[in-house]
Motif scaffolding. Structure first.
Motif, PDB file in Angstrom:
ATOM      1  N   ASP A  12       0.827  -1.203   0.000  1.00 32.48           N
ATOM      2  CA  ASP A  12       0.000   0.000   0.000  1.00 32.48           C
ATOM      3  C   ASP A  12       0.864   1.258   0.000  1.00 32.48           C
ATOM      4  N   GLN A  13       1.992   1.201   0.714  1.00 38.23           N
ATOM      5  CA  GLN A  13       2.904   2.351   0.741  1.00 38.23           C
ATOM      6  C   GLN A  13       3.463   2.624  -0.652  1.00 38.23           C
ATOM      7  N   VAL A  14       3.845   1.562  -1.353  1.00 34.54           N
ATOM      8  CA  VAL A  14       4.315   1.707  -2.724  1.00 34.54           C
ATOM      9  C   VAL A  14       3.201   2.264  -3.597  1.00 34.54           C
ATOM     10  N   GLY A  15       1.975   1.786  -3.351  1.00 37.27           N
ATOM     11  CA  GLY A  15       0.825   2.270  -4.108  1.00 37.27           C
ATOM     12  C   GLY A  15       0.606   3.760  -3.930  1.00 37.27           C
ATOM     13  N   ILE A  16       0.765   4.258  -2.728  1.00 38.73           N
ATOM     14  CA  ILE A  16       0.605   5.692  -2.459  1.00 38.73           C
ATOM     15  C   ILE A  16       1.670   6.487  -3.214  1.00 38.73           C
ATOM     16  N   LEU A  17       2.905   6.009  -3.168  1.00 42.62           N
ATOM     17  CA  LEU A  17       3.985   6.702  -3.866  1.00 42.62           C
ATOM     18  C   LEU A  17       3.744   6.718  -5.383  1.00 42.62           C
ATOM     19  N   LYS A  18       3.202   5.640  -5.914  1.00 45.19           N
ATOM     20  CA  LYS A  18       2.889   5.585  -7.344  1.00 45.19           C
ATOM     21  C   LYS A  18       1.785   6.588  -7.696  1.00 45.19           C
ATOM     22  N   LYS A  19       0.775   6.684  -6.831  1.00 45.58           N
ATOM     23  CA  LYS A  19      -0.295   7.655  -7.061  1.00 45.58           C
ATOM     24  C   LYS A  19       0.232   9.086  -7.037  1.00 45.58           C
ATOM     25  N   ARG A  20       1.323   9.279  -6.310  1.00 46.04           N
ATOM     26  CA  ARG A  20       1.932  10.615  -6.229  1.00 46.04           C
ATOM     27  C   ARG A  20       2.952  10.839  -7.366  1.00 46.04           C
ATOM     28  N   ASN A  21       2.971   9.913  -8.307  1.00 43.31           N
ATOM     29  CA  ASN A  21       3.786  10.013  -9.528  1.00 43.31           C
ATOM     30  C   ASN A  21       5.254   9.644  -9.345  1.00 43.31           C
ATOM     31  N   LEU A  22       5.582   8.957  -8.252  1.00 44.46           N
ATOM     32  CA  LEU A  22       6.942   8.457  -8.116  1.00 44.46           C
ATOM     33  C   LEU A  22       7.088   7.229  -9.017  1.00 44.46           C
ATOM     34  N   LEU A  23       8.200   7.149  -9.730  1.00 41.23           N
ATOM     35  CA  LEU A  23       8.436   6.048 -10.658  1.00 41.23           C
ATOM     36  C   LEU A  23       9.255   4.941  -9.985  1.00 41.23           C
ATOM     37  N   ASN A  52       4.369  19.899  -1.577  1.00 42.63           N
ATOM     38  CA  ASN A  52       3.877  19.537  -0.251  1.00 42.63           C
ATOM     39  C   ASN A  52       2.709  20.378   0.227  1.00 42.63           C
ATOM     40  N   ASN A  53       2.367  21.429  -0.512  1.00 38.76           N
ATOM     41  CA  ASN A  53       1.218  22.259  -0.136  1.00 38.76           C
ATOM     42  C   ASN A  53      -0.098  21.688  -0.655  1.00 38.76           C
ATOM     43  N   GLN A  57       0.246  15.642  -2.295  1.00 35.17           N
ATOM     44  CA  GLN A  57       1.703  15.803  -2.311  1.00 35.17           C
ATOM     45  C   GLN A  57       2.364  15.125  -3.527  1.00 35.17           C
ATOM     46  N   PRO A  58       1.972  15.511  -4.732  1.00 35.87           N
ATOM     47  CA  PRO A  58       2.534  14.863  -5.927  1.00 35.87           C
ATOM     48  C   PRO A  58       3.999  15.234  -6.136  1.00 35.87           C
ATOM     49  N   PHE A  59       4.714  14.344  -6.838  1.00 38.67           N
ATOM     50  CA  PHE A  59       6.097  14.634  -7.183  1.00 38.67           C
ATOM     51  C   PHE A  59       6.105  15.659  -8.315  1.00 38.67           C
ATOM     52  N   ILE A  60       6.972  16.628  -8.200  1.00 41.24           N
ATOM     53  CA  ILE A  60       6.992  17.777  -9.110  1.00 41.24           C
ATOM     54  C   ILE A  60       7.506  17.402 -10.494  1.00 41.24           C
ATOM     55  N   PHE A  65      12.124   5.929  -7.607  1.00 39.18           N
ATOM     56  CA  PHE A  65      12.364   5.508  -6.228  1.00 39.18           C
ATOM     57  C   PHE A  65      13.859   5.251  -6.024  1.00 39.18           C
ATOM     58  N   GLU A  66      14.490   4.659  -7.018  1.00 39.30           N
ATOM     59  CA  GLU A  66      15.918   4.351  -6.942  1.00 39.30           C
ATOM     60  C   GLU A  66      16.776   5.615  -6.843  1.00 39.30           C
ATOM     61  N   ASP A  67      16.290   6.731  -7.412  1.00 41.96           N
ATOM     62  CA  ASP A  67      17.007   8.005  -7.282  1.00 41.96           C
ATOM     63  C   ASP A  67      16.950   8.504  -5.839  1.00 41.96           C
ATOM     64  N   ILE A  68      15.797   8.284  -5.210  1.00 36.73           N
ATOM     65  CA  ILE A  68      15.650   8.656  -3.798  1.00 36.73           C
ATOM     66  C   ILE A  68      16.581   7.811  -2.939  1.00 36.73           C
ATOM     67  N   LEU A  69      16.662   6.524  -3.261  1.00 36.60           N
ATOM     68  CA  LEU A  69      17.557   5.643  -2.499  1.00 36.60           C
ATOM     69  C   LEU A  69      19.005   6.083  -2.622  1.00 36.60           C
ATOM     70  N   GLU A  70      19.383   6.588  -3.787  1.00 36.86           N
ATOM     71  CA  GLU A  70      20.754   7.070  -3.993  1.00 36.86           C
ATOM     72  C   GLU A  70      21.078   8.176  -2.985  1.00 36.86           C
TER      73      GLU A  70
END
Length: 302
Positions: A12-23, A52-53, A57-60, A65-70
């Motif tokens: 579900d957490q991954v699902g939320i991030l996907k809905k926010r346009n994280l790849l 974030n406003n 909270q969509p990704f701009i 996700f792998e870029d965030i991990l970096e």
């Protein structure tokens, strides 16, 4: 308002991030990461890339996700490197306070005397806290003193100052009067005595960074609560371009390198730090407060 948000599975957490346009390149890798790392811990690293406003909270911009991990892994290695460096500075400061005040004044228990401190209230609180720390300390060198001696009631400074936290040590340094002992400490760290307030600020700043590192907090792009100031005419080589954000990490890293140079000119901090940046070339050093051409400073040349 009552909080009623449910706990979410990693899927579900991954699902939320996907809905926010994280790849995602590999959702299984993401799920495994989130199974071992709190979703809100990751939030500190996704925050700069989101609007974030807005409620969702969509990704701009497109980001994986792998870029965030970096960034996450860079920050972890950065904390370890800086924690190791601050440890050396903390031990050196602790040693200098103990050595200069006990030797110069020929007094193993000089810290009992309020005359060495500019704030009587702090001195009183410090002694009270020190007594509590000694009573609860499991260190054998503390119990040895207590079992063998009955006066003074606390061990000599070279023993009891070993159990003082860096935060408390920074306050001790702050409230010590400028006298012959403190001047020698300033000289040891390549500071002029007139720059006492600057060194106080550096030590306070580093005690905060040390706590961030010790508690695995996000460090790389953080704005710190204490702004560091730079000396106008430092006895040792320092950066020329001081027009930087004094609350960003670059300013603090400059302080760390300067203090390490005063302790050991052959230290390898700047080598290790620049190797870390080369390992993670995608890291935006501007977010850390790095100015353009910072590596061209003689201070940073290897």
């Amino acid at each position: 308002m009552i909080y009623n948000k449910p706990a979410l599975s990693v899927k579900d957490q991954v699902g939320i991030l996907k809905k926010r346009n994280l790849l995602f390149k590999n959702e299984t890798v993401a799920e495994l990461f989130l199974l071992n790392n709190n979703f809100y811990r990751l939030r500190g690293y996704t925050y700069p890339f989101q609007e974030n406003n807005l409620p969702d909270q969509p990704f701009i911009c497109p980001i994986y996700f792998e870029d965030i991990l970096e960034i996450y892994y860079f920050d972890r290695e950065l904390r370890l490197l800086i924690f190791k460096a601050i440890e050396k500075i903390e031990i050196a400061l602790r040693t200098q306070i103990v050595y200069q005040y006990s030797v110069t004044n020929s007094d193993s228990h000089w810290f009992y005397e309020s005359k060495y401190f500019s704030d009587p209230m702090f001195h009183s609180k410090f002694l009270s806290q020190l007594k509590n720390d000694i009573c609860s300390s499991p260190e054998k060198f503390i119990s040895h003193y207590q079992n063998k001696y009955h006066f003074p009631d606390m061990p000599p400074c070279w023993s009891c100052f070993e159990i003082v936290s860096f935060g408390t040590l920074s306050l001790v340094f702050k409230y010590l009067h400028m006298n012959q002992s403190k001047q020698k400490i300033m000289v040891h760290f390549d500071f002029n005595s007139k720059d006492d307030d600057i060194l106080k600020g550096w030590i306070h700043n580093l005690s905060i960074i040390r706590n961030i590192c010790a508690h695995y907090g996000r460090l790389w792009d953080r704005e710190l609560p204490i702004a560091v100031k730079f000396p106008q005419n430092s006895p040792r080589l320092f950066i020329k371009n001081t027009a930087v954000n004094p609350k960003k990490l670059y300013a603090s890293i400059c302080c760390i390198q300067y203090l390490l140079n005063s302790i050991n000119q052959g230290n390898e901090f700047k080598i290790e730090f620049q190797e870390l940046l080369r390992k993670y070339p995608s890291i935006n050093t501007k977010k850390m407060g790095f100015p353009k051409r910072w590596a061209h400073e003689n201070f940073w040349k290897i």
